[in-house]
Design a protein around this motif. Sequence first.
Motif: not given
Length: 75
Positions: A28-35
Amino acid sequence: MADDERCFEFMLNALRLAEGVDRESYSQRTGKDLDAEAGWHKALGKGLVEGSADRIVATALGFRYLNDTLACFQG
């Protein structure tokens, strides 16, 4: 702010919390998928972080060596 900086800043704040943070808040805050993040996998491989389906947190080792943990997320 560049994407890499945004990811690092998020982890800088999130991993300082003993209880960790909600996993979904990363995307939500970075716009990226953590995985999909290389830094996440690097820190996981070193035993510095752990994650469940809903939380991410620094391990005891990762919390003790927080600067090294955060370095995994620097671009």
